[in-house]
Design a protein around this motif. Structure first.
Motif, PDB file in Angstrom:
ATOM      1  N   GLU A 130     -33.992 -84.053   6.953  1.00 33.24           N
ATOM      2  CA  GLU A 130     -34.923 -85.440   6.740  1.00 33.24           C
ATOM      3  C   GLU A 130     -34.675 -86.570   5.912  1.00 33.24           C
ATOM      4  O   GLU A 130     -34.592 -87.628   6.183  1.00 33.24           O
ATOM      5  CB  GLU A 130     -36.327 -84.707   6.592  1.00 33.24           C
ATOM      6  CG  GLU A 130     -36.635 -83.714   7.798  1.00 33.24           C
ATOM      7  CD  GLU A 130     -38.314 -83.911   8.088  1.00 33.24           C
ATOM      8  OE1 GLU A 130     -38.699 -84.673   9.013  1.00 33.24           O
ATOM      9  OE2 GLU A 130     -39.024 -83.216   7.535  1.00 33.24           O
ATOM     10  N   LYS A 131     -33.971 -85.968   4.720  1.00 30.47           N
ATOM     11  CA  LYS A 131     -33.675 -86.897   3.600  1.00 30.47           C
ATOM     12  C   LYS A 131     -32.429 -87.803   4.327  1.00 30.47           C
ATOM     13  O   LYS A 131     -32.365 -89.264   4.099  1.00 30.47           O
ATOM     14  CB  LYS A 131     -33.310 -86.282   2.404  1.00 30.47           C
ATOM     15  CG  LYS A 131     -34.469 -85.835   1.623  1.00 30.47           C
ATOM     16  CD  LYS A 131     -34.284 -85.371   0.258  1.00 30.47           C
ATOM     17  CE  LYS A 131     -33.373 -84.217  -0.070  1.00 30.47           C
ATOM     18  NZ  LYS A 131     -33.071 -83.668  -1.028  1.00 30.47           N
ATOM     19  N   GLU A 188     -33.608 -78.046   6.687  1.00 30.68           N
ATOM     20  CA  GLU A 188     -34.654 -79.093   7.298  1.00 30.68           C
ATOM     21  C   GLU A 188     -34.885 -80.173   6.394  1.00 30.68           C
ATOM     22  O   GLU A 188     -34.786 -81.401   6.854  1.00 30.68           O
ATOM     23  CB  GLU A 188     -35.740 -78.547   7.847  1.00 30.68           C
ATOM     24  CG  GLU A 188     -36.569 -79.317   8.784  1.00 30.68           C
ATOM     25  CD  GLU A 188     -35.966 -79.963   9.990  1.00 30.68           C
ATOM     26  OE1 GLU A 188     -35.793 -81.102  10.538  1.00 30.68           O
ATOM     27  OE2 GLU A 188     -34.707 -79.173  10.580  1.00 30.68           O
ATOM     28  N   TYR A 233     -40.404 -93.448   9.355  1.00 28.30           N
ATOM     29  CA  TYR A 233     -39.890 -92.157   9.482  1.00 28.30           C
ATOM     30  C   TYR A 233     -40.935 -91.354  10.191  1.00 28.30           C
ATOM     31  O   TYR A 233     -41.917 -91.156   9.389  1.00 28.30           O
ATOM     32  CB  TYR A 233     -38.970 -91.562   8.304  1.00 28.30           C
ATOM     33  CG  TYR A 233     -38.492 -90.187   8.855  1.00 28.30           C
ATOM     34  CD1 TYR A 233     -37.474 -90.246   9.631  1.00 28.30           C
ATOM     35  CD2 TYR A 233     -39.068 -89.023   8.217  1.00 28.30           C
ATOM     36  CE1 TYR A 233     -36.960 -88.994  10.033  1.00 28.30           C
ATOM     37  CE2 TYR A 233     -38.564 -87.826   8.658  1.00 28.30           C
ATOM     38  CZ  TYR A 233     -37.671 -87.787   9.459  1.00 28.30           C
ATOM     39  OH  TYR A 233     -37.122 -86.611   9.894  1.00 28.30           O
ATOM     40  N   ARG A 265     -38.316 -87.037  14.153  1.00 29.96           N
ATOM     41  CA  ARG A 265     -37.943 -85.670  14.357  1.00 29.96           C
ATOM     42  C   ARG A 265     -38.868 -84.783  14.690  1.00 29.96           C
ATOM     43  O   ARG A 265     -39.961 -84.467  13.846  1.00 29.96           O
ATOM     44  CB  ARG A 265     -37.198 -85.305  12.853  1.00 29.96           C
ATOM     45  CG  ARG A 265     -36.396 -83.997  13.308  1.00 29.96           C
ATOM     46  CD  ARG A 265     -35.175 -83.926  11.918  1.00 29.96           C
ATOM     47  NE  ARG A 265     -34.450 -82.754  11.939  1.00 29.96           N
ATOM     48  CZ  ARG A 265     -33.511 -82.429  12.912  1.00 29.96           C
ATOM     49  NH1 ARG A 265     -33.191 -83.013  13.669  1.00 29.96           N
ATOM     50  NH2 ARG A 265     -32.953 -81.161  12.548  1.00 29.96           N
ATOM     51  N   SER A 286     -42.260 -87.485  11.082  1.00 28.41           N
ATOM     52  CA  SER A 286     -41.954 -86.094  10.734  1.00 28.41           C
ATOM     53  C   SER A 286     -43.466 -85.246  11.484  1.00 28.41           C
ATOM     54  O   SER A 286     -44.341 -85.740  11.823  1.00 28.41           O
ATOM     55  CB  SER A 286     -41.988 -85.739   9.011  1.00 28.41           C
ATOM     56  OG  SER A 286     -41.709 -84.543   8.902  1.00 28.41           O
ATOM     57  N   ARG A 333     -40.291 -76.869   9.233  1.00 26.04           N
ATOM     58  CA  ARG A 333     -40.031 -77.383   8.149  1.00 26.04           C
ATOM     59  C   ARG A 333     -40.317 -76.575   7.069  1.00 26.04           C
ATOM     60  O   ARG A 333     -39.885 -76.570   5.909  1.00 26.04           O
ATOM     61  CB  ARG A 333     -41.002 -78.644   7.969  1.00 26.04           C
ATOM     62  CG  ARG A 333     -40.548 -79.966   8.267  1.00 26.04           C
ATOM     63  CD  ARG A 333     -40.817 -80.279   9.751  1.00 26.04           C
ATOM     64  NE  ARG A 333     -40.304 -81.479   9.911  1.00 26.04           N
ATOM     65  CZ  ARG A 333     -40.367 -82.160  11.147  1.00 26.04           C
ATOM     66  NH1 ARG A 333     -40.916 -81.536  12.204  1.00 26.04           N
ATOM     67  NH2 ARG A 333     -39.677 -83.466  11.334  1.00 26.04           N
ATOM     68  N   LEU A 383     -41.239 -86.187   0.860  1.00 26.16           N
ATOM     69  CA  LEU A 383     -40.676 -87.168   1.665  1.00 26.16           C
ATOM     70  C   LEU A 383     -41.016 -88.721   1.144  1.00 26.16           C
ATOM     71  O   LEU A 383     -40.230 -89.399   1.269  1.00 26.16           O
ATOM     72  CB  LEU A 383     -40.967 -87.002   3.123  1.00 26.16           C
ATOM     73  CG  LEU A 383     -40.547 -85.721   3.887  1.00 26.16           C
ATOM     74  CD1 LEU A 383     -40.996 -85.680   5.355  1.00 26.16           C
ATOM     75  CD2 LEU A 383     -39.170 -85.730   3.674  1.00 26.16           C
TER      76      LEU A 383
END
Length: 263
Positions: free
Chosen positions: A82-83, A78, A97, A62, A99, A67, A123
């Motif tokens: 993301e979760k 946001e 993942y 993403r 970020s 953020r 995260l």
């Protein structure tokens, strides 16, 4: 090494991966609304296509998002999205993942770094070892893309990795081979995208093998550091479009396959 490509977020995208003779798909999910991808029907369709085409997921990323809010606080919407995307990774069997982190100009650099560390730590804790979290080395609304930030943020978070694309380092005026030597042990995902810069001016992003990157040296550094992630093709040129773009991508795939002994 394993080879994949960035593709559309649906069954057709998975089929495209197999069309090119690759084994891994990458989804880059950058829009405001992600429900088109995370709803049950969409996920079921993707899983079916993965099984049918024998394609696995390499990464979900993403880019370009805020953020942090203007006061340095967490953008809760946001963070929630993301979760959701980390949950999607778990469902799809995706190991990585990706970020980033926007820089907030009205707070200090120390406060920005502290906020980034706290955000990425959250995260990592949410992923709970089921998905590896990494940052991208592109400057698209993220300052966590150079060794200066990595030394502080990744230095504090040993579990946080890096998605590396040598073209971004070149376009930023830095030495991509040096960064690979010094940081490739933290690379969780790598993009294959060519670039040409002349006298410090970016010209184009032609297919890998038709550009200025020393791909053989770069891949040898990855071998030296025992990189075991995916090399993900990212066609990214305004020149190489349509039929020319297809020919260029097919050339790059053959070229990288030869360098990685995949054919």
């Amino acid at each position: 090494m394993k080879l994949g490509i960035i593709t559309s977020h649906d069954a057709a995208g998975i089929e495209r991966v197999r069309h090119y003779g690759l084994d891994y798909a990458e989804f880059d999910v950058n829009g405001d609304d992600i429900t088109y991808l995370t709803n049950d029907a969409a996920v079921a369709s993707i899983l079916e296509a993965m099984k049918k085409n024998d394609v696995a997921m390499s990464a979900v990323g993403r880019w370009g998002r805020n953020r942090l809010n203007a006061d340095g606080s967490v953008n809760e919407k946001e963070f929630s999205q993301e979760k959701e995307l980390i949950d999607l990774c778990i469902t799809l069997g995706c190991p990585v993942y990706i970020s980033g982190m926007n820089y907030v100009k009205d707070i200090s650099y120390f406060s920005n770094i502290s906020a980034a560390i706290a955000y990425f730590q959250a995260l990592i804790e949410y992923a709970a070892g089921k998905v590896k979290i990494c940052t991208y080395n592109c400057d698209w609304n993220s300052y966590v893309n150079t060794p200066k930030a990595w030394e502080l943020i990744h230095g504090h978070l040993p579990e946080l990795g890096i998605k590396f694309d040598p073209s971004h380092t070149i376009n930023g005026g830095r030495d991509y081979l040096r960064e690979a030597v010094e940081w490739s042990s933290r690379f969780y995902h790598v993009h294959i995208k060519g670039t040409i810069n002349v006298a410090g001016v970016h010209v184009d992003d032609p297919p890998a093998g038709l550009d200025m990157i020393n791909w053989s040296a770069f891949l040898s550094i990855l071998r030296h550091s025992k990189y075991d992630g995916v090399l993900s093709f990212e066609p990214h040129s305004e020149t190489w479009q349509g039929e020319l773009g297809e020919k260029g991508l097919e050339y790059s795939i053959r070229y990288i396959k030869k360098l990685t002994f995949a054919e």
